[in-house]
Design a protein around this motif. Structure first.
Motif, short mmCIF file in Angstrom:
data_model
loop_
_atom_site.label_atom_id
_atom_site.label_comp_id
_atom_site.label_asym_id
_atom_site.label_seq_id
_atom_site.Cartn_x
_atom_site.Cartn_y
_atom_site.Cartn_z
N ILE A 31 40.22 33.77 43.10
CA ILE A 31 40.61 34.95 43.88
C ILE A 31 41.05 34.55 45.28
O ILE A 31 40.36 33.80 45.97
CB ILE A 31 39.45 35.95 43.97
CG1 ILE A 31 39.05 36.44 42.58
CG2 ILE A 31 39.85 37.13 44.85
CD1 ILE A 31 37.78 37.29 42.59
N ASN A 32 42.21 35.05 45.72
CA ASN A 32 42.64 34.80 47.10
C ASN A 32 42.79 36.08 47.91
O ASN A 32 42.98 36.04 49.13
CB ASN A 32 43.93 33.99 47.14
CG ASN A 32 45.02 34.61 46.30
OD1 ASN A 32 45.37 35.77 46.48
ND2 ASN A 32 45.57 33.84 45.38
N ALA A 33 42.72 37.22 47.27
CA ALA A 33 42.78 38.49 48.00
C ALA A 33 42.14 39.58 47.16
O ALA A 33 42.17 39.52 45.93
CB ALA A 33 44.22 38.86 48.33
N MET A 34 41.58 40.56 47.84
CA MET A 34 41.02 41.73 47.16
C MET A 34 41.40 42.97 47.95
O MET A 34 41.72 42.90 49.14
CB MET A 34 39.50 41.62 47.04
CG MET A 34 39.05 40.49 46.13
SD MET A 34 37.24 40.39 45.96
CE MET A 34 36.90 41.84 44.96
N GLY A 35 41.37 44.10 47.28
CA GLY A 35 41.75 45.31 47.98
C GLY A 35 41.40 46.57 47.22
O GLY A 35 40.85 46.52 46.12
N TRP A 36 41.71 47.69 47.86
CA TRP A 36 41.48 49.01 47.29
C TRP A 36 42.81 49.75 47.18
O TRP A 36 43.61 49.73 48.13
CB TRP A 36 40.53 49.81 48.18
CG TRP A 36 39.14 49.28 48.20
CD1 TRP A 36 38.60 48.43 49.12
CD2 TRP A 36 38.11 49.56 47.25
NE1 TRP A 36 37.30 48.16 48.81
CE2 TRP A 36 36.97 48.84 47.66
CE3 TRP A 36 38.04 50.35 46.11
CZ2 TRP A 36 35.77 48.89 46.95
CZ3 TRP A 36 36.85 50.40 45.40
CH2 TRP A 36 35.73 49.66 45.83
N ILE A 53 40.71 36.54 51.26
CA ILE A 53 39.38 35.99 51.05
C ILE A 53 39.17 34.75 51.91
O ILE A 53 38.06 34.50 52.39
CB ILE A 53 39.17 35.66 49.57
CG1 ILE A 53 39.26 36.95 48.74
CG2 ILE A 53 37.83 34.96 49.34
CD1 ILE A 53 38.25 38.00 49.12
N PHE A 54 40.21 34.01 52.13
CA PHE A 54 40.10 32.77 52.89
C PHE A 54 40.47 33.00 54.34
O PHE A 54 40.91 34.06 54.74
CB PHE A 54 41.00 31.70 52.27
CG PHE A 54 40.66 31.42 50.85
CD1 PHE A 54 41.49 31.83 49.83
CD2 PHE A 54 39.49 30.75 50.53
CE1 PHE A 54 41.17 31.57 48.51
CE2 PHE A 54 39.17 30.49 49.21
CZ PHE A 54 40.01 30.91 48.20
N SER A 55 40.30 31.99 55.12
CA SER A 55 40.66 32.00 56.53
C SER A 55 39.99 33.17 57.25
O SER A 55 38.82 33.43 57.05
CB SER A 55 42.18 32.03 56.68
OG SER A 55 42.55 31.89 58.03
N CYS A 96 39.55 49.03 42.62
CA CYS A 96 39.44 47.72 43.24
C CYS A 96 40.41 46.77 42.54
O CYS A 96 40.56 46.82 41.30
CB CYS A 96 38.01 47.20 43.09
SG CYS A 96 37.71 45.56 43.77
N LYS A 97 41.06 45.94 43.31
CA LYS A 97 42.02 44.97 42.77
C LYS A 97 41.71 43.59 43.34
O LYS A 97 41.42 43.44 44.52
CB LYS A 97 43.45 45.36 43.14
CG LYS A 97 44.52 44.36 42.74
CD LYS A 97 45.87 44.80 43.29
CE LYS A 97 46.92 43.74 43.12
NZ LYS A 97 48.22 44.15 43.72
N ALA A 98 41.79 42.59 42.48
CA ALA A 98 41.67 41.20 42.91
C ALA A 98 42.91 40.44 42.46
O ALA A 98 43.42 40.67 41.36
CB ALA A 98 40.42 40.55 42.33
N THR A 99 43.38 39.56 43.31
CA THR A 99 44.56 38.75 43.01
C THR A 99 44.17 37.28 43.03
O THR A 99 43.54 36.82 43.99
CB THR A 99 45.68 39.00 44.02
OG1 THR A 99 46.05 40.37 43.98
CG2 THR A 99 46.90 38.14 43.69
N GLY A 100 44.55 36.57 41.98
CA GLY A 100 44.23 35.16 41.93
C GLY A 100 44.84 34.50 40.71
O GLY A 100 44.96 35.14 39.66
N GLY A 101 45.24 33.27 40.85
CA GLY A 101 45.83 32.55 39.74
C GLY A 101 47.08 33.25 39.21
O GLY A 101 47.34 33.26 38.02
N ALA A 102 47.86 33.84 40.13
CA ALA A 102 49.10 34.54 39.81
C ALA A 102 48.85 35.77 38.93
O ALA A 102 49.77 36.24 38.23
CB ALA A 102 50.10 33.61 39.14
N ARG A 103 47.64 36.28 38.95
CA ARG A 103 47.33 37.48 38.16
C ARG A 103 46.66 38.52 39.03
O ARG A 103 46.03 38.20 40.04
CB ARG A 103 46.39 37.12 37.00
CG ARG A 103 47.03 36.34 35.87
CD ARG A 103 46.09 36.28 34.69
NE ARG A 103 45.71 37.62 34.21
CZ ARG A 103 44.92 37.83 33.18
NH1 ARG A 103 44.39 36.81 32.52
NH2 ARG A 103 44.62 39.06 32.79
#
Length: 116
Positions: A31-36, A53-55, A96-103
């Motif tokens: 996961i590199n980003a999450m959101g609503w 999620i990072f930085s 809720c949405k999570a983005t990671g691994g191009a998905r």
């Protein structure tokens, strides 16, 4: 695969507050980003808020919620959405949405109803 579970929705009067939470499990290190996001009846799904999620975890907000909603996160697996000064037009199913691994991964949604 990432699984997302939301909680915290409900019925609240105009001007009130609610706090939503979303927990991630599974391949969380992708996961590199999450959101609503939210979707009201007859309307398209729209961004409410997202956070990296990072930085520094930069947050982005939809115009209609700026100054009223705040997104926050823990180190990796949980995000929250603090919703203040709620309006009837905030009524929607919040996802809720999570983005990671191009998905993109989505939770099942939680209903928020703002009504007197």
């Amino acid at each position: 695969q990432v699984q997302l579970v939301e909680s915290g929705g409900g019925l609240v009067q105009p001007g009130g507050s609610l706090k939503l939470s979303c927990g991630a499990s599974g391949s969380i290190f992708s996961i590199n980003a999450m959101g609503w996001y939210r979707q009201a009846p007859g309307k398209q799904r729209e961004l409410v808020a997202s956070i990296g999620i990072f930085s520094r975890g930069t947050a982005t907000y939809g115009d209609s919620v700026k100054g009223r909603f705040t997104i926050s996160r823990d180190a990796l697996t949980t995000i929250w959405l603090q919703m203040n000064s709620l309006k009837p037009e905030d009524t929607a199913v919040y996802y809720c949405k999570a983005t990671g691994g191009a998905r993109d991964y989505w939770g099942q949604g939680t209903q928020v109803t703002v009504s007197s």
